[in-house]
Structures are given as structure tokens and as C-alpha cells.
Motif scaffolding. Sequence first.
Motif, short mmCIF file in Angstrom:
data_model
loop_
_atom_site.label_atom_id
_atom_site.label_comp_id
_atom_site.label_asym_id
_atom_site.label_seq_id
_atom_site.Cartn_x
_atom_site.Cartn_y
_atom_site.Cartn_z
N ALA A 36 -1.56 -7.41 0.93
CA ALA A 36 -1.33 -5.99 0.66
C ALA A 36 -2.15 -5.10 1.59
N ALA A 37 -3.40 -5.46 1.82
CA ALA A 37 -4.25 -4.68 2.72
C ALA A 37 -3.73 -4.73 4.15
N THR A 38 -3.29 -5.90 4.59
CA THR A 38 -2.72 -6.03 5.93
C THR A 38 -1.48 -5.17 6.08
N PHE A 39 -0.61 -5.20 5.09
CA PHE A 39 0.59 -4.37 5.12
C PHE A 39 0.24 -2.88 5.14
N SER A 40 -0.74 -2.47 4.34
CA SER A 40 -1.15 -1.06 4.30
C SER A 40 -1.75 -0.61 5.63
N PHE A 41 -2.60 -1.44 6.23
CA PHE A 41 -3.19 -1.08 7.52
C PHE A 41 -2.13 -1.01 8.62
N HIS A 42 -1.20 -1.95 8.62
CA HIS A 42 -0.12 -1.92 9.60
C HIS A 42 0.70 -0.64 9.44
N ASP A 43 1.03 -0.29 8.23
CA ASP A 43 1.82 0.90 7.97
C ASP A 43 1.04 2.17 8.36
N ALA A 44 -0.25 2.18 8.11
CA ALA A 44 -1.07 3.34 8.47
C ALA A 44 -1.14 3.51 9.99
N PHE A 45 -1.32 2.43 10.73
CA PHE A 45 -1.35 2.54 12.19
C PHE A 45 0.01 2.94 12.76
N ARG A 46 1.09 2.46 12.15
CA ARG A 46 2.42 2.87 12.56
C ARG A 46 2.61 4.36 12.34
N TYR A 47 2.17 4.84 11.18
CA TYR A 47 2.29 6.26 10.84
C TYR A 47 1.41 7.11 11.76
N LYS A 48 0.22 6.65 12.06
CA LYS A 48 -0.66 7.37 12.97
C LYS A 48 -0.02 7.47 14.35
N SER A 49 0.57 6.39 14.82
CA SER A 49 1.25 6.39 16.11
C SER A 49 2.41 7.38 16.13
#
Length: 185
Positions: A36-49
Motif C-alpha cells: 500500500a505504501a509503495t502504491f501511494s508513493f508511486h501515485d504521489a510521484f506520478r501526481y507531482k510529475s
Amino acid sequence: MLNSILTRFKAFAQDEQGNVAIETVLFVPLMLTILAATFSFHDAFRYKSLNVKAAYTISDAISRETDPIDNEYLDGMVELLEYLTRSEGPYSLRVTLVRYNAKKSKYVSEWSKTRGDFDRLKTWQLRSMEERLPTLLHNERVILVETATDYVPPFEVPGLNEEGLFYNYGFTRPRFAPKIVWTDS
């Protein structure tokens, strides 16, 4: 006595019978948390980009304008920000025309227009941003575009949704005119 302990230890080490339930109870929640943390961090970096790209896209679009821009144009840029980031909002946008005065060695805010939570950027506030602004010639201008959007992670991760995490800025020199003109009409 020592011989008895060694015998029991060898028997324990060689015993292959057991139950996986204890290991499962310990490791499945840990693995799910990591996933879950990995998915959240990936989604956050995608959103930041996406937000960084949106800020530069808006800055680039404004830099190509030769006609005066107005409130409707700025509202359209907020819609573009919404489309590019594909998030729930709310959206904040600040567009500022910044000029460099070499005689006084300072950046000057010629005009600043906002949507959302931003306030207009004043000349005295540019002092804190000088290290992030480009080196300019006397009376040269850049368009400073700042965006901010809220982000709600799919799973709560400490430190992932702190204020300012999705604040972005980009600047571009006007391309086809010496400066971008604002009109209130």
C-alpha cells in the motif's frame, strides 16, 4: 545435562513439522502495508510529475501570447490545470510578470493575477524567491507561473500529504513580444 540440551536442540532443528499460521499472521499485514505504501508513493510521484508538467505547459502557453490576456484567459488556464492533472481539486494558480531592474539589483512584479488560494505576488515577496529565479538582463522579463493542488493518497502514509507538497512553479521568457500585457476588460 548438557548432552540432554544438545539432543533437544538437534531434535528441534531437524523437526520439519509446523504451522504456517504464525508466520502468515506476522508477515501478511507487513507485506500489505509495504504494498500500500509503495502504491501511494508511486501515485504521489506520478501526481507531482503531472503538476510540474502542467505548470510549465501553462507558462509556455502564456509566453506565446501577443494579445493582452484577461480574466477569461486565466480562467481557461485553471481549466487546463484541472484537465492536465486530472484531480479532484481545488486548484490554485498565480501568474506574475517579473522584470529585473539591474540598476537596483532587484526583481519587480509588474502584475500578478491569481485564482484559488494564492495572493498576488508583490515585489517585496520576490526577495525570498531570488535564488529560484533566472539571471536576467536589465528590464528583461519572465512569466512566473505557480500552481498548487491538493492530493489525497489512496492509502494514508505519514508525510505524504503535507502542505506545500504539490506546489510547483515554472517560468518562461515571453517568446514573441517583449512582455505579456494584462487587461481587465
